[in-house]
Design a protein around this motif. Structure first.
Motif, PDB file in Angstrom:
ATOM      1  N   THR A  84      19.061  32.040  -5.702  1.00 50.25           N
ATOM      2  CA  THR A  84      19.719  30.900  -6.358  1.00 50.25           C
ATOM      3  C   THR A  84      21.188  31.148  -6.698  1.00 50.25           C
ATOM      4  O   THR A  84      21.625  30.871  -7.810  1.00 50.25           O
ATOM      5  N   LEU A  85      21.935  31.640  -5.728  1.00 49.19           N
ATOM      6  CA  LEU A  85      23.375  31.770  -5.919  1.00 49.19           C
ATOM      7  C   LEU A  85      23.981  30.366  -5.905  1.00 49.19           C
ATOM      8  O   LEU A  85      23.850  29.637  -4.920  1.00 49.19           O
ATOM      9  N   VAL A  86      24.609  30.003  -7.005  1.00 49.36           N
ATOM     10  CA  VAL A  86      25.257  28.696  -7.130  1.00 49.36           C
ATOM     11  C   VAL A  86      26.612  28.901  -7.796  1.00 49.36           C
ATOM     12  O   VAL A  86      26.706  29.574  -8.827  1.00 49.36           O
ATOM     13  N   VAL A  87      27.644  28.310  -7.205  1.00 47.44           N
ATOM     14  CA  VAL A  87      28.972  28.291  -7.814  1.00 47.44           C
ATOM     15  C   VAL A  87      29.370  26.823  -7.965  1.00 47.44           C
ATOM     16  O   VAL A  87      29.176  26.032  -7.030  1.00 47.44           O
ATOM     17  N   GLY A  97      31.258  33.765  -6.275  1.00 50.40           N
ATOM     18  CA  GLY A  97      29.990  34.072  -5.610  1.00 50.40           C
ATOM     19  C   GLY A  97      29.924  35.527  -5.189  1.00 50.40           C
ATOM     20  O   GLY A  97      28.904  36.202  -5.386  1.00 50.40           O
ATOM     21  N   THR A  98      31.008  36.024  -4.634  1.00 45.47           N
ATOM     22  CA  THR A  98      31.059  37.427  -4.217  1.00 45.47           C
ATOM     23  C   THR A  98      30.867  38.359  -5.409  1.00 45.47           C
ATOM     24  O   THR A  98      30.110  39.331  -5.331  1.00 45.47           O
ATOM     25  N   CYS A 104      24.739  41.636  -8.810  1.00 41.57           N
ATOM     26  CA  CYS A 104      23.287  41.616  -8.623  1.00 41.57           C
ATOM     27  C   CYS A 104      22.848  42.864  -7.847  1.00 41.57           C
ATOM     28  O   CYS A 104      21.837  43.483  -8.179  1.00 41.57           O
ATOM     29  N   VAL A 105      23.626  43.246  -6.837  1.00 42.72           N
ATOM     30  CA  VAL A 105      23.329  44.463  -6.087  1.00 42.72           C
ATOM     31  C   VAL A 105      23.441  45.682  -6.992  1.00 42.72           C
ATOM     32  O   VAL A 105      22.587  46.576  -6.952  1.00 42.72           O
ATOM     33  N   LEU A 131      29.457  40.286   3.331  1.00 42.59           N
ATOM     34  CA  LEU A 131      29.221  41.076   2.119  1.00 42.59           C
ATOM     35  C   LEU A 131      28.310  42.272   2.366  1.00 42.59           C
ATOM     36  O   LEU A 131      27.906  42.956   1.421  1.00 42.59           O
ATOM     37  N   GLY A 132      27.944  42.498   3.627  1.00 43.52           N
ATOM     38  CA  GLY A 132      27.152  43.668   3.972  1.00 43.52           C
ATOM     39  C   GLY A 132      25.672  43.428   4.178  1.00 43.52           C
ATOM     40  O   GLY A 132      24.909  44.375   4.346  1.00 43.52           O
TER      41      GLY A 132
END
Length: 167
Positions: A84-87, A97-98, A104-105, A131-132
């Motif tokens: 649920t990544l939301v910007v 977002g990044t 989170c990582v 982002l990998g």
């Protein structure tokens, strides 16, 4: 901008739930704002599963991401999940977002998680790849309203990537 846990700002949960349910309505048409809020209310800890991170400007939320044990009933072969990544629309393109994904990582790594997963639609695969993240599966999820397949992506939390040193 600063990053904080939703558990430290519970008054923001209704607004975050509204944004999450709206952002994913095309993929999860049966996931309501009330369900999103009920889930968020279980995110009471910090650097744990489940938890939700916020990007904040003062007390205004700019973006959000969650760390979950499971993110979709039809995709149970992978765990845990960045979800649920939301910007906010008016805040996109500013690295929020990044920053949320990287934090989170970091939290996953601190919890001893070796591999973190997410799923997304095709249009977001390149964003996460930058982002990998790596595609590990293409899954047909009937519940996705668009009818498209989703892509399960993985991140190796034990590797040094994008300025995040291994634990």
């Amino acid at each position: 901008m600063r990053l904080a846990y939703l558990s430290e700002h519970p008054a923001l949960a209704p607004a975050v739930a509204a944004a999450q349910s709206a952002a994913f309505a095309h993929q999860l048409p049966d996931w309501s704002q009330a369900q999103a809020l009920a889930e968020l209310r279980t995110h009471t800890g910090t650097r744990t599963i489940p938890t939700t991170l916020l990007a904040l400007d003062g007390e205004r939320w700019l973006g959000t991401v969650s760390l979950l044990e499971n993110d979709h009933d039809r995709i149970r072969d992978y765990s845990p999940w960045l979800a649920t990544l939301v910007v906010r629309d008016d805040m996109r393109g500013r690295g929020i977002g990044t920053a949320l994904v990287r934090r989170c990582v970091e939290d996953a790594r601190a919890l001893g998680i070796v591999t973190l997963y997410l799923y997304c639609v095709l249009s977001l695969v390149d964003y996460y790849a930058r982002l990998g993240w790596t595609v590990v599966a293409r899954v047909h999820v009937v519940a996705v309203a668009s009818g498209d397949d989703v892509f399960v992506m993985a991140f190796d939390c034990s590797a040094q990537r994008h300025g995040i040193d291994p634990a």
